[in-house]
Design a protein around this motif. Sequence first.
Motif, PDB file in Angstrom:
ATOM      1  N   PRO A   7      17.076 -10.637  45.368  1.00 60.25           N
ATOM      2  CA  PRO A   7      17.471 -11.030  44.031  1.00 60.25           C
ATOM      3  C   PRO A   7      16.435 -10.657  42.988  1.00 60.25           C
ATOM      4  O   PRO A   7      16.769 -10.346  41.864  1.00 60.25           O
ATOM      5  CB  PRO A   7      17.609 -12.550  44.125  1.00 60.25           C
ATOM      6  CG  PRO A   7      17.742 -12.835  45.552  1.00 60.25           C
ATOM      7  CD  PRO A   7      17.076 -11.736  46.295  1.00 60.25           C
ATOM      8  N   SER A  10      16.317  -6.722  40.878  1.00 59.31           N
ATOM      9  CA  SER A  10      16.941  -6.355  39.619  1.00 59.31           C
ATOM     10  C   SER A  10      16.188  -6.986  38.452  1.00 59.31           C
ATOM     11  O   SER A  10      16.116  -6.411  37.377  1.00 59.31           O
ATOM     12  CB  SER A  10      18.419  -6.732  39.604  1.00 59.31           C
ATOM     13  OG  SER A  10      18.596  -8.083  39.895  1.00 59.31           O
ATOM     14  N   PHE A  11      15.596  -8.139  38.659  1.00 59.60           N
ATOM     15  CA  PHE A  11      14.765  -8.769  37.635  1.00 59.60           C
ATOM     16  C   PHE A  11      13.550  -7.903  37.339  1.00 59.60           C
ATOM     17  O   PHE A  11      13.234  -7.601  36.201  1.00 59.60           O
ATOM     18  CB  PHE A  11      14.349 -10.155  38.119  1.00 59.60           C
ATOM     19  CG  PHE A  11      13.386 -10.854  37.204  1.00 59.60           C
ATOM     20  CD1 PHE A  11      13.739 -11.146  35.907  1.00 59.60           C
ATOM     21  CD2 PHE A  11      12.142 -11.231  37.654  1.00 59.60           C
ATOM     22  CE1 PHE A  11      12.858 -11.795  35.064  1.00 59.60           C
ATOM     23  CE2 PHE A  11      11.262 -11.872  36.823  1.00 59.60           C
ATOM     24  CZ  PHE A  11      11.618 -12.164  35.529  1.00 59.60           C
ATOM     25  N   LYS A  63      18.957 -14.926  32.389  1.00 64.72           N
ATOM     26  CA  LYS A  63      20.309 -14.374  32.451  1.00 64.72           C
ATOM     27  C   LYS A  63      20.755 -13.863  31.083  1.00 64.72           C
ATOM     28  O   LYS A  63      21.312 -12.774  30.964  1.00 64.72           O
ATOM     29  CB  LYS A  63      21.287 -15.425  32.978  1.00 64.72           C
ATOM     30  CG  LYS A  63      22.679 -14.879  33.178  1.00 64.72           C
ATOM     31  CD  LYS A  63      23.602 -15.900  33.791  1.00 64.72           C
ATOM     32  CE  LYS A  63      24.987 -15.273  33.910  1.00 64.72           C
ATOM     33  NZ  LYS A  63      25.951 -16.169  34.476  1.00 64.72           N
ATOM     34  N   PHE A  66      19.182 -10.561  30.187  1.00 65.35           N
ATOM     35  CA  PHE A  66      19.848  -9.458  30.880  1.00 65.35           C
ATOM     36  C   PHE A  66      21.136  -9.079  30.151  1.00 65.35           C
ATOM     37  O   PHE A  66      21.405  -7.900  29.930  1.00 65.35           O
ATOM     38  CB  PHE A  66      20.179  -9.855  32.324  1.00 65.35           C
ATOM     39  CG  PHE A  66      19.102  -9.536  33.308  1.00 65.35           C
ATOM     40  CD1 PHE A  66      19.347  -8.652  34.337  1.00 65.35           C
ATOM     41  CD2 PHE A  66      17.852 -10.114  33.212  1.00 65.35           C
ATOM     42  CE1 PHE A  66      18.352  -8.357  35.271  1.00 65.35           C
ATOM     43  CE2 PHE A  66      16.864  -9.830  34.132  1.00 65.35           C
ATOM     44  CZ  PHE A  66      17.107  -8.943  35.165  1.00 65.35           C
ATOM     45  N   GLU A  71      22.859  -5.698  30.967  1.00 65.43           N
ATOM     46  CA  GLU A  71      22.712  -5.790  32.420  1.00 65.43           C
ATOM     47  C   GLU A  71      23.346  -7.092  32.894  1.00 65.43           C
ATOM     48  O   GLU A  71      23.418  -8.059  32.151  1.00 65.43           O
ATOM     49  CB  GLU A  71      21.230  -5.789  32.811  1.00 65.43           C
ATOM     50  CG  GLU A  71      20.482  -4.547  32.397  1.00 65.43           C
ATOM     51  CD  GLU A  71      20.754  -3.352  33.289  1.00 65.43           C
ATOM     52  OE1 GLU A  71      21.145  -3.557  34.450  1.00 65.43           O
ATOM     53  OE2 GLU A  71      20.568  -2.227  32.819  1.00 65.43           O
ATOM     54  N   GLN A  72      23.795  -7.106  34.134  1.00 64.40           N
ATOM     55  CA  GLN A  72      24.393  -8.305  34.702  1.00 64.40           C
ATOM     56  C   GLN A  72      23.447  -8.962  35.691  1.00 64.40           C
ATOM     57  O   GLN A  72      22.810  -8.278  36.484  1.00 64.40           O
ATOM     58  CB  GLN A  72      25.708  -7.966  35.408  1.00 64.40           C
ATOM     59  CG  GLN A  72      26.798  -7.534  34.454  1.00 64.40           C
ATOM     60  CD  GLN A  72      27.163  -8.617  33.459  1.00 64.40           C
ATOM     61  OE1 GLN A  72      27.319  -9.783  33.822  1.00 64.40           O
ATOM     62  NE2 GLN A  72      27.284  -8.245  32.204  1.00 64.40           N
ATOM     63  N   LEU A  73      23.359 -10.267  35.618  1.00 66.05           N
ATOM     64  CA  LEU A  73      22.559 -11.060  36.548  1.00 66.05           C
ATOM     65  C   LEU A  73      23.345 -12.337  36.793  1.00 66.05           C
ATOM     66  O   LEU A  73      23.678 -13.050  35.849  1.00 66.05           O
ATOM     67  CB  LEU A  73      21.196 -11.373  35.915  1.00 66.05           C
ATOM     68  CG  LEU A  73      20.166 -12.074  36.776  1.00 66.05           C
ATOM     69  CD1 LEU A  73      19.693 -11.140  37.892  1.00 66.05           C
ATOM     70  CD2 LEU A  73      18.970 -12.489  35.937  1.00 66.05           C
ATOM     71  N   SER A  74      23.659 -12.614  38.038  1.00 68.79           N
ATOM     72  CA  SER A  74      24.419 -13.822  38.350  1.00 68.79           C
ATOM     73  C   SER A  74      23.523 -15.044  38.206  1.00 68.79           C
ATOM     74  O   SER A  74      22.293 -14.935  38.173  1.00 68.79           O
ATOM     75  CB  SER A  74      24.966 -13.746  39.780  1.00 68.79           C
ATOM     76  OG  SER A  74      23.911 -13.857  40.719  1.00 68.79           O
ATOM     77  N   GLU A  77      21.225 -15.112  41.170  1.00 70.28           N
ATOM     78  CA  GLU A  77      20.127 -14.152  41.080  1.00 70.28           C
ATOM     79  C   GLU A  77      19.046 -14.644  40.133  1.00 70.28           C
ATOM     80  O   GLU A  77      17.859 -14.528  40.426  1.00 70.28           O
ATOM     81  CB  GLU A  77      20.628 -12.790  40.588  1.00 70.28           C
ATOM     82  CG  GLU A  77      21.207 -11.911  41.646  1.00 70.28           C
ATOM     83  CD  GLU A  77      21.574 -10.559  41.095  1.00 70.28           C
ATOM     84  OE1 GLU A  77      21.073  -9.558  41.640  1.00 70.28           O
ATOM     85  OE2 GLU A  77      22.342 -10.493  40.118  1.00 70.28           O
ATOM     86  N   ALA A  78      19.459 -15.173  38.979  1.00 70.08           N
ATOM     87  CA  ALA A  78      18.493 -15.672  38.003  1.00 70.08           C
ATOM     88  C   ALA A  78      17.686 -16.828  38.596  1.00 70.08           C
ATOM     89  O   ALA A  78      16.457 -16.866  38.477  1.00 70.08           O
ATOM     90  CB  ALA A  78      19.206 -16.116  36.718  1.00 70.08           C
TER      91      ALA A  78
END
Length: 178
Positions: A7, A10-11, A63, A66, A71-74, A77-78
């Motif tokens: 996770p 992507s961060f 989030k 992003f 960008e997408q971050l669930s 994930e965050a």
Amino acid sequence: MKNSTQPQSSFKKLCRKLSPERKDSSSQRQHDNNGEDKNRDLEAVFAYMDANRDGRISPVELKKSFETLGEQLSDEEAEAAVRLSDTDGDGMLDFQEFSQLIKGDEKFTEEEKKVELKEAFRMYIDEGEECITPRSLKMMLKKLGESRTTDDCKVMIQAFDLNADGVLSFDEFALMMR
């Protein structure tokens, strides 16, 4: 598979994208002026993400940052990115924790890297299990917004399943993450 299994990746990718020092690393900013430019860059990125200016980045702020950048971050994930980097346990990233995350693994001891990997590994296993199964991988990927069939997950696991037992042990997971 690396992006969906860690996770934090992507961060890190987004933060590096935001950070000017990463964009022009070929010139290395004329030897970084003793790190002052790097710290200013990190402070600017941190300030951008710290929407309420409380000196900490929450999973919600992360989030939203992003989303602002397209960008997408669930939510998962965050929360995972913050949890994996939150050394003081307050559920948020202060500048020091954020800085450690962006500067990368070179600052971490081998033991700290192993602890971080174990935390990531635990996210992918079902309670009571000791390995990543196709079912548990499918469930975690779904939480991360990536829909896969059980057969897809079997194929993903096969790529890193060294002993061909159909599951990923921690050691196989650690090799995959290198």
